[in-house]
Design a protein around this motif. Sequence first.
Motif, mmCIF file in Angstrom:
data_model
loop_
_atom_site.group_PDB
_atom_site.id
_atom_site.type_symbol
_atom_site.label_atom_id
_atom_site.label_comp_id
_atom_site.label_asym_id
_atom_site.label_seq_id
_atom_site.Cartn_x
_atom_site.Cartn_y
_atom_site.Cartn_z
ATOM 1 N N ALA A 35 -3.177 1.583 10.888
ATOM 2 C CA ALA A 35 -3.722 0.496 10.090
ATOM 3 C C ALA A 35 -2.830 0.288 8.871
ATOM 4 O O ALA A 35 -2.290 1.240 8.306
ATOM 5 C CB ALA A 35 -5.135 0.834 9.644
ATOM 6 N N ARG A 36 -2.675 -0.959 8.470
ATOM 7 C CA ARG A 36 -1.816 -1.266 7.330
ATOM 8 C C ARG A 36 -2.495 -0.918 6.002
ATOM 9 O O ARG A 36 -1.838 -0.608 5.012
ATOM 10 C CB ARG A 36 -1.452 -2.748 7.353
ATOM 11 C CG ARG A 36 -0.489 -3.180 6.257
ATOM 12 C CD ARG A 36 0.940 -2.867 6.612
ATOM 13 N NE ARG A 36 1.822 -2.949 5.463
ATOM 14 C CZ ARG A 36 3.104 -3.276 5.527
ATOM 15 N NH1 ARG A 36 3.645 -3.558 6.700
ATOM 16 N NH2 ARG A 36 3.857 -3.315 4.471
ATOM 17 N N ASP A 38 7.437 0.978 10.465
ATOM 18 C CA ASP A 38 6.552 -0.167 10.649
ATOM 19 C C ASP A 38 5.222 0.351 11.196
ATOM 20 O O ASP A 38 5.159 0.820 12.334
ATOM 21 C CB ASP A 38 7.170 -1.170 11.625
ATOM 22 C CG ASP A 38 6.363 -2.453 11.739
ATOM 23 O OD1 ASP A 38 5.166 -2.447 11.385
ATOM 24 O OD2 ASP A 38 6.928 -3.465 12.203
ATOM 25 N N PRO A 39 4.142 0.302 10.406
ATOM 26 C CA PRO A 39 2.859 0.853 10.861
ATOM 27 C C PRO A 39 2.381 0.276 12.189
ATOM 28 O O PRO A 39 1.800 0.997 13.006
ATOM 29 C CB PRO A 39 1.892 0.475 9.725
ATOM 30 C CG PRO A 39 2.770 0.352 8.529
ATOM 31 C CD PRO A 39 4.060 -0.213 9.034
ATOM 32 N N SER A 40 2.650 -1.011 12.421
ATOM 33 C CA SER A 40 2.175 -1.649 13.655
ATOM 34 C C SER A 40 2.831 -1.058 14.892
ATOM 35 O O SER A 40 2.262 -1.102 15.989
ATOM 36 C CB SER A 40 2.439 -3.158 13.602
ATOM 37 O OG SER A 40 3.830 -3.433 13.581
ATOM 38 N N ASN A 81 -5.628 6.086 12.115
ATOM 39 C CA ASN A 81 -6.507 5.515 13.141
ATOM 40 C C ASN A 81 -6.782 4.062 12.785
ATOM 41 O O ASN A 81 -7.555 3.780 11.868
ATOM 42 C CB ASN A 81 -7.806 6.296 13.215
ATOM 43 C CG ASN A 81 -8.676 5.840 14.395
ATOM 44 O OD1 ASN A 81 -8.467 4.765 14.955
ATOM 45 N ND2 ASN A 81 -9.648 6.655 14.758
ATOM 46 N N PRO A 82 -6.175 3.098 13.491
ATOM 47 C CA PRO A 82 -6.337 1.700 13.130
ATOM 48 C C PRO A 82 -7.746 1.171 13.291
ATOM 49 O O PRO A 82 -8.055 0.081 12.875
ATOM 50 C CB PRO A 82 -5.371 0.982 14.088
ATOM 51 C CG PRO A 82 -5.206 1.905 15.240
ATOM 52 C CD PRO A 82 -5.327 3.283 14.666
ATOM 53 N N THR A 115 0.864 -1.179 0.000
ATOM 54 C CA THR A 115 0.000 0.000 0.000
ATOM 55 C C THR A 115 0.901 1.229 0.000
ATOM 56 O O THR A 115 2.128 1.102 0.049
ATOM 57 C CB THR A 115 -0.929 -0.009 1.231
ATOM 58 O OG1 THR A 115 -1.896 1.034 1.118
ATOM 59 C CG2 THR A 115 -0.139 0.188 2.524
ATOM 60 N N LEU A 116 0.303 2.414 -0.047
ATOM 61 C CA LEU A 116 1.114 3.629 0.016
ATOM 62 C C LEU A 116 1.861 3.692 1.341
ATOM 63 O O LEU A 116 1.322 3.340 2.389
ATOM 64 C CB LEU A 116 0.224 4.870 -0.119
ATOM 65 C CG LEU A 116 -0.625 4.996 -1.382
ATOM 66 C CD1 LEU A 116 -1.347 6.340 -1.390
ATOM 67 C CD2 LEU A 116 0.208 4.842 -2.631
ATOM 68 N N THR A 117 3.097 4.153 1.288
ATOM 69 C CA THR A 117 3.898 4.212 2.504
ATOM 70 C C THR A 117 3.225 5.053 3.580
ATOM 71 O O THR A 117 2.603 6.077 3.296
ATOM 72 C CB THR A 117 5.300 4.769 2.210
ATOM 73 O OG1 THR A 117 6.062 4.795 3.438
ATOM 74 C CG2 THR A 117 5.241 6.180 1.642
#
Length: 254
Positions: A243-244, A236-238, A251-252, A130-132
């Motif tokens: 949210a990935r 690292d989004p996590s 906002n996850p 996905t987009l960075t």
Amino acid sequence: MVKITAPGEDPRTKRIFKVLGTIVRPLMNSLMGKTWNGFDNLPSGGYILCPNHLTEIDPLVVGHAIYSNGRLPRWMAKESLFKPPVLGWIMRETGQVPVARSASGAGESLKAAKKVLDAGGVVVIYPEGTLTRDPDLWPMVGRTGAARLALQTGAPVVPMAHWGDHEFLPRYSKKIYLFPRKHVTVSVGQPVDLDDLRSGPRTRKVLEEATERIMDSITSLQADIRDELPPAKLWDPSEHGQARTGRSFENPTE
């Protein structure tokens, strides 16, 4: 006039690409200036191309560059893009590869991608998926799909980085910025060395190591374009509560 250098391509598919190229190439040339570096690194046979992902216009930038260098790009693209009538027809008729969320569907996607590679074609995979999410638009931690396909097929993985198209259409923006005229740089690197990982079992550790090498190569190319030092660790989004997938990645829960 673009000469397609992959003799195994279906004549009808070539004609459809030619029509699309007649429309898209002049449009892209009028909208943005371009600098293309390292395209002599592209193999003559089948290969997996792994670009960074800045904005929704990236596929046009990448497709313009690859097609103009004589090859027909096929993306590993989400299934939803095959559903709209016109876009879906284009996706199917140009041999793009739908990616399903289910395990069985993912297996079929890999088989379809392998068929393209075996025929000497080019498969484009955004390893970030996905987009960075990186606030400074550096590549983020990748997913293992590109590494899995590379180790299954033996196809070379070619890293690509581009920079500048985000100024024309910012990440997740609905507004384009025509003036002043933007300039995009696209750089291609040497194939990523995965030879030591190809013969053993494809464990999670092996796939992550291959993915890390791919992302490091892409990041290094982008650093050269930007003339900046990249972050010591990929985003690292996590680790940042993001949210990935989805536009509301801050906002996850959305």
